[in-house]
Structures are given as C-alpha cells and as structure tokens.
Design a protein around this motif. Structure first.
Motif, PDB file in Angstrom:
ATOM      1  N   HIS A 242      10.702  57.970  26.906  1.00  8.59           N
ATOM      2  CA  HIS A 242       8.949  57.612  26.590  1.00  8.59           C
ATOM      3  C   HIS A 242       8.791  58.456  27.270  1.00  8.59           C
ATOM      4  O   HIS A 242       8.761  57.553  28.550  1.00  8.59           O
ATOM      5  CB  HIS A 242       8.907  56.512  25.990  1.00  8.59           C
ATOM      6  CG  HIS A 242       9.708  56.129  25.245  1.00  8.59           C
ATOM      7  ND1 HIS A 242      10.002  55.225  24.207  1.00  8.59           N
ATOM      8  CD2 HIS A 242      10.083  56.944  23.695  1.00  8.59           C
ATOM      9  CE1 HIS A 242      10.145  54.749  23.423  1.00  8.59           C
ATOM     10  NE2 HIS A 242      10.528  55.885  23.164  1.00  8.59           N
TER      11      HIS A 242
ATOM     12  N   ARG B 138       4.924  59.238  24.231  1.00  9.19           N
ATOM     13  CA  ARG B 138       6.382  59.074  23.632  1.00  9.19           C
ATOM     14  C   ARG B 138       7.578  60.048  23.228  1.00  9.19           C
ATOM     15  O   ARG B 138       8.798  59.731  22.534  1.00  9.19           O
ATOM     16  CB  ARG B 138       6.334  58.135  22.158  1.00  9.19           C
ATOM     17  CG  ARG B 138       6.626  56.749  22.860  1.00  9.19           C
ATOM     18  CD  ARG B 138       5.826  56.135  21.449  1.00  9.19           C
ATOM     19  NE  ARG B 138       7.247  55.265  20.630  1.00  9.19           N
ATOM     20  CZ  ARG B 138       7.885  54.464  21.074  1.00  9.19           C
ATOM     21  NH1 ARG B 138       7.197  53.822  21.565  1.00  9.19           N
ATOM     22  NH2 ARG B 138       8.609  53.626  20.321  1.00  9.19           N
TER      23      ARG B 138
ATOM     24  N   HIS C 181      12.978  51.688  30.616  1.00 10.60           N
ATOM     25  CA  HIS C 181      11.579  52.201  29.152  1.00 10.60           C
ATOM     26  C   HIS C 181      10.468  51.163  29.856  1.00 10.60           C
ATOM     27  O   HIS C 181      10.677  50.182  31.222  1.00 10.60           O
ATOM     28  CB  HIS C 181      12.213  51.777  28.128  1.00 10.60           C
ATOM     29  CG  HIS C 181      12.612  52.597  27.241  1.00 10.60           C
ATOM     30  ND1 HIS C 181      11.959  53.403  26.680  1.00 10.60           N
ATOM     31  CD2 HIS C 181      13.815  52.884  27.343  1.00 10.60           C
ATOM     32  CE1 HIS C 181      12.875  54.237  25.763  1.00 10.60           C
ATOM     33  NE2 HIS C 181      14.381  53.739  26.370  1.00 10.60           N
ATOM     34  N   GLY C 182       9.053  51.111  29.788  1.00 14.78           N
ATOM     35  CA  GLY C 182       8.424  50.132  29.816  1.00 14.78           C
ATOM     36  C   GLY C 182       7.407  49.675  28.200  1.00 14.78           C
ATOM     37  O   GLY C 182       7.825  50.431  27.894  1.00 14.78           O
TER      38      GLY C 182
HETATM   39 ZN    ZN Z   1       9.802  53.432  25.268  1.00  9.00          ZN
END
Ligand code: ZN
Length: 375
Positions: A166, A217, A259-260
């Motif tokens: 993402h 994304r 990820h975040g």
């Molecule tokens: Zn993510």
C-alpha cells in the motif's frame, strides 16, 4: 499564493485558494480506483499568515476514522517533518498553520520518495553482504528491486520482508531503512549471528508506481496488491506475480509484510491463525514472536488490533495469509500507526520515520530468538 502537487508522490486537487483562512482542497482518488486518503502538496506565498487549509472530501475517503485525533505533517526543508494542528468534523479535515517560510510541504505521513528508495538499495549493495537485483517490471516498467542479504544455502532459513504494497503507508519504507541498515552493520552481534543462520530477501518497495502516483492503496493498474496473492496477474499485478515466483524459487521460512493502519493508534500484527494450515507449531512460533517483540520494543503491543479470523476463514488473497498457507510458515502483517502509539505517545512528531526505523531495527532481536525454530 500557490498550491502544487505535480511531483513524486504528490496528491491534491485545488478547489479554491481565494482566501488564506479558507483554502479549499480535495484528495484525488487513486489511479483507476475509488480509494483515497494519501495527500502530499506544496504551498507557497503564505509565510507569516495564519492559514486554514480544508480538505473537503476527507469524510469520503477510505478510512474516515483515520482523521480522528490525527495531525498532518509539514516540512520546510524536506528533511525534518513536524505535526501541525489538524481537526476533523466528520467531513472536512482542517489544517491550521502559520508557515514560517514562503514554501512549505504538507503530507499525510512523512514521504519516502523513489529517489530515496534508489539511494537506499544502492548504498546497501556496497556491503559485501548484499546483492541488489531486479525481479521484473512494474505495470509502468519500473524495476521491482530485491535485496538479498547473507549467503544463500540449504542450511539457511529463508526470511522475506515486503514493504509498500500500500504505497501511501510510507512508514513501511522507514521501517525497512532501519531494518536494512542494522542488518548490514557488521559490528552488530545480533545481525552477524542472524546471518550465520539465515538469508534475507527484502523487497523495500513492491509498489513503486503507486508510490510515485501518490496513491494510498493501488498500483498503476488500479489493483490493491494485497488482494492479489492467491492468483496474481502478469499484466495487472506483475509486482506480486514476480515476487511470488521468486518466493517459490527460494522457499520461505518467515514472511513479514510491512504496513501502516489509518485508524488504530497502536503497533500491532495481523496473524495467520485463520489459515487452514495453522497448527500448534505455527501457534507456538507466533506466540513466541509476539511476546519477544513486546520485551524488546514497548512500541509493540497485542491488546489492540484487527478482529481475529475464524479458524480456516482467512482471506488467502492477502499476502501474509497466502504465504503462511503456501509455505506452512510464520507470516505476519505488521501494522504501524499514522497517528501515534497511544500507549507511549510523543506528540511533537507522533509516529515518525525515526520511530519506524527503530521499530524495524528491533524486530531483528525478535527474529534471532525464533530463528532456530523456523521451518
Ligand atoms: Zn496496508
């Protein structure tokens, strides 16, 4: 007064800049997709004026909860990023700021550009421990870079890390920067011990196109790469296609996908307990991994996170679930906050590049504690 975003990672649409106390903007949707949340723009000509910068469509973005208790980041020199007072009324995100200089950048989180990525992987390859190669092309024909660190061998554990599926989750790049520099530090005993036992395959940015396009994304074909792992398309999601192909070639004993999370103000992982292959061995390994990370870095916790999958019901289109299932290995999605760690807040910066990098360094201690149990 001018607002622009035509640069690497830029994203904003200007609706009206007639008055500095009512600057009206919109976040542009991701390429060929309805996702939106990432913003990054430059404002000039407002030094010394109190500005009210309003993002009118914040309530229509991917995760409106992400704007609650959130402060945007800003920078004058593009090296130091600080938080600026930001509020959300359920629809409009308002950034209140009096710039000290004529030109100022604002972003959702501290950006990490393609040039920074190229600098990072090329300075890594100078180490005798590291080889840099490209696994294939993205949709827009950019290189998908792989760093192999350590000597491959049948007796070595195969450890994979992937970041930026993402692209708007730039903290993943900062995490990788910390991870890579510690792993290559030949005076670090943890790294040296690990490299006796394991070889690391690192994809510091699997979605370069989406990163440059200023997406939250998706890639340049509008695909959410973290839903492509069960059956990647060579033309629409070549990034996943090529990485998966390489994983099949090397094997995988541990996979971390970085990820975040827009909403939750915590560091947490999403586990593989819902994959059909989940068993006692994976559970023991996962429990040990989590409790060890809590010990070595208080920014990690396990109380807050996503709702757990029912047994056997995990979505195998997701990277960590598919890789855990396919290789019968420990495979985790690592989530960092955009906001801050509510258990240990640092309001001046919130969650930051520095904290992401230290967090990335700290997982090496965790991997060392389980490396003998892998496979
Ligand atoms: Zn993510």
């Amino acid at each position: 007064m001018k607002i622009s975003s035509n640069f690497d990672g830029g994203n904003i649409k200007v609706l009206s800049i007639d008055s500095m106390d009512d600057i009206q903007l919109e976040i542009r949707k991701d390429t060929l997709s309805d996702f939106s949340q990432w913003f990054y723009f430059r404002m000039q000509g407002a030094a010394g004026y109190p500005c009210s910068i309003k993002i009118l469509n914040a309530g229509d973005t991917f995760e409106p909860d992400g704007w609650k208790d959130y402060n945007a980041v800003a920078s004058y020199d593009r090296l130091n990023w600080f938080r600026v007072p930001t509020s959300f009324n359920g629809q409009v995100l308002s950034i209140e700021h009096k710039p000290e200089f004529n030109s100022v950048f604002y972003a959702y989180f501290t950006p990490f550009s393609y040039e920074q990525h190229l600098d990072m992987v090329h300075s890594a390859q100078i180490s005798p421990l590291c080889v840099l190669e490209s696994l294939g092309d993205t949709v827009q024909e950019r290189d998908i870079d792989l760093l192999t660190i350590g000597d491959p061998g049948d007796d070595k554990r195969k450890i994979w890390l992937i970041a930026r599926q993402h692209p708007g989750e730039t903290m993943a790049s900062w995490f990788m920067e910390g991870f890579i520099s510690r792993l290559l530090d030949e005076s670090d005993a943890v790294s040296r011990k690990l490299l006796q036992k394991a070889v690391f395959y690192l994809i510091p940015n699997i979605n370069v196109d989406g990163s440059m396009l200023g997406n939250l994304r998706v890639n340049a074909a509008g695909r959410n790469l973290n839903r492509e792992w069960a059956n990647p398309s060579k033309s629409e999601s070549p990034e996943v296609y090529h990485v998966l192909h390489k994983m099949e070639e090397t094997g995988v004993d541990l996979n971390l996908d970085i990820h975040g999370d827009e909403s939750l103000p915590y560091n947490f992982i999403s586990s593989i307990q819902g994959i059909p292959a989940f068993n006692e061995r994976l559970k023991t390994l996962q429990d040990k991994f989590l409790s060890r990370w809590i010990e070595v870095n208080p920014d990690f916790q396990i109380e807050h996170g996503y709702k757990k999958d029912e047994p056997g019901k995990a979505n195998l289109n997701i990277c960590s679930k598919q890789i855990g299932q396919k290789f019968n290995c420990l495979s985790l999605t690592v989530e960092m906050p955009f906001k801050d760690n509510k258990n240990l807040p640092y309001p001046a910066t919130g969650w930051s590049p520095e904290r992401s990098a230290i967090y990335g360094e700290s997982v090496l201690n965790v991997i060392l504690s389980i490396v003998d149990d892998l496979r």
